[in-house]
Design a protein around this motif. Sequence first.
Motif, PDB file in Angstrom:
ATOM      1  N   GLU A 198       0.673  -1.341   0.156  1.00 42.68           N
ATOM      2  CA  GLU A 198       0.042  -0.162  -0.261  1.00 42.68           C
ATOM      3  C   GLU A 198       0.585   1.133   0.082  1.00 42.68           C
ATOM      4  O   GLU A 198       1.977   1.535   0.419  1.00 42.68           O
ATOM      5  CB  GLU A 198      -1.129   0.014   1.234  1.00 42.68           C
ATOM      6  N   ASP A 201      -1.633   4.411   4.478  1.00 43.31           N
ATOM      7  CA  ASP A 201      -1.927   3.140   5.554  1.00 43.31           C
ATOM      8  C   ASP A 201      -2.482   4.027   6.643  1.00 43.31           C
ATOM      9  O   ASP A 201      -1.603   4.015   7.332  1.00 43.31           O
ATOM     10  CB  ASP A 201      -1.521   1.340   5.417  1.00 43.31           C
ATOM     11  N   TYR A 203      -3.909   3.553  10.475  1.00 43.33           N
ATOM     12  CA  TYR A 203      -4.933   1.938  10.633  1.00 43.33           C
ATOM     13  C   TYR A 203      -4.095   1.519  12.343  1.00 43.33           C
ATOM     14  O   TYR A 203      -3.335   1.997  12.753  1.00 43.33           O
ATOM     15  CB  TYR A 203      -4.390   0.278   9.801  1.00 43.33           C
ATOM     16  N   VAL A 224      -2.847  -1.710  -2.665  1.00 41.58           N
ATOM     17  CA  VAL A 224      -3.335  -0.032  -2.497  1.00 41.58           C
ATOM     18  C   VAL A 224      -3.395   0.947  -2.589  1.00 41.58           C
ATOM     19  O   VAL A 224      -2.069   0.796  -1.937  1.00 41.58           O
ATOM     20  CB  VAL A 224      -4.926  -0.537  -1.780  1.00 41.58           C
ATOM     21  N   TYR A 227      -5.494   3.739   2.196  1.00 43.25           N
ATOM     22  CA  TYR A 227      -6.031   2.213   2.533  1.00 43.25           C
ATOM     23  C   TYR A 227      -6.282   2.658   4.878  1.00 43.25           C
ATOM     24  O   TYR A 227      -5.633   3.484   4.892  1.00 43.25           O
ATOM     25  CB  TYR A 227      -5.328   1.031   3.046  1.00 43.25           C
ATOM     26  N   ASP A 229      -7.516   0.569   7.482  1.00 46.08           N
ATOM     27  CA  ASP A 229      -7.685  -0.050   7.799  1.00 46.08           C
ATOM     28  C   ASP A 229      -7.999   0.295   9.245  1.00 46.08           C
ATOM     29  O   ASP A 229      -6.527  -0.123  10.786  1.00 46.08           O
ATOM     30  CB  ASP A 229      -6.753  -0.944   7.552  1.00 46.08           C
ATOM     31  N   ALA A 249      -9.261   1.979  -0.257  1.00 45.30           N
ATOM     32  CA  ALA A 249      -9.695   1.666   0.417  1.00 45.30           C
ATOM     33  C   ALA A 249     -10.337   1.806   2.129  1.00 45.30           C
ATOM     34  O   ALA A 249      -9.316   2.229   2.719  1.00 45.30           O
ATOM     35  CB  ALA A 249      -9.494   0.097   0.203  1.00 45.30           C
TER      36      ALA A 249
END
Length: 291
Positions: A198, A201, A203, A224, A227, A229, A249
Motif C-alpha cells: 500500500e 495506510d 490503521y 491499494v 488504505y 484499516d 479502500a
Amino acid sequence: GAYGSGHKPRIIGSEEFLGISDNWTHLGDNTWKRSMEIECKTVVFNNTYVGVNEDGSINNGKDKNGLIDNPHDWHWDTHSLYVYSAGNPTSYYSSIHAGQRHHALLVPADTRYIRIENLDARTANRPVITIAGSYTMVANCDVSQNWFAGIYIDKTGYHNNVHSCTVSYTCRQENQAITVEGHHTQVFNNYIHDNFNEGIDVYLGATHCQIYDNTVEGKDEYAVGIYVDGARYVDIFQNTVRKCSLGIAVADELGIGVSDVNIYYNILRANYNGIRINDGGSNYKILNNVI
C-alpha cells in the motif's frame, strides 16, 4: 542541494558487503556465500535492486522453492549471506548493501519537536524512518529501497506530519510506504511511487488524521493506493492515485473499529477499482471524487 550544493546527505541503515573476491565462497551453481554476523532483512544490489525472488516476494530471502536461482536472490542464515551470482559477486555486481541497523532514522517516544529535512534515507532492517515521538516533521526527504515501510508513524506519536517527500521501492514484504498508527497525523504533498505494498495506510487505531495533496502511483495495479484499516476520524482529500488495485479502500481487518472517514475531491485514474468500502464501520462521506 539541501546543505549547500550537491545531492542530499544520505543516511542509511545498511553496510556495503561486496568486499573482495576472497570474501566469497562458491557453493555450486550460481550460489555464493560470505560471512555476515548480523542478520539482514533488506539486500540491495547495484544500488538499485531490492532483493527479489522468482515469485516476487522476499520470504526471508528464499524463493518459493527455497532456492537461490535468479539475479538478486539472497538469503541470510547462521551468520552468512547467500546470493545469486553468475561468477564471483565482485565481478557480477557493482555493490551489495545489506541492512545492519533497525532504522536509518529513529525519533524515540517522549521526544518532541524534531525536524527531519532534506535527507536521502534508505535501506534498513525495519522502517527506514520511524517516528515514535510527537510534533515531528519529516519534509523534503527521499526514502527508498527497503523491506519494511519507508516512513512509519508509531501509535505513541501525536501531531506529526510528513510532507513533500518521495517514497519509492519500499515495503517489499511488510508494512506500507507510509504507515500511520499515530494520532493527529498529517500526510500531504508526497510523491509515492513503485512501492510493493500500500502507498499510505492509516490503521490499527489511528485517529484524527488528514491525508491530502499526495500523488500515489502503484506498480501495475498491485496494491491499494490509500488504505484506512481500523482507524477513526480520517479525512482523505485532493489526492491523485494511479495504477493501483484499489484507489482508496476502507476496512477493519482486525475488528478494531473504523468510522468517520471522509473521502472527497480525489482523482482516481487507471486503477482496477476506484473506491472500496468493506462491510462494517459507520459514518462515511464520499463526495466529489473523479474515478
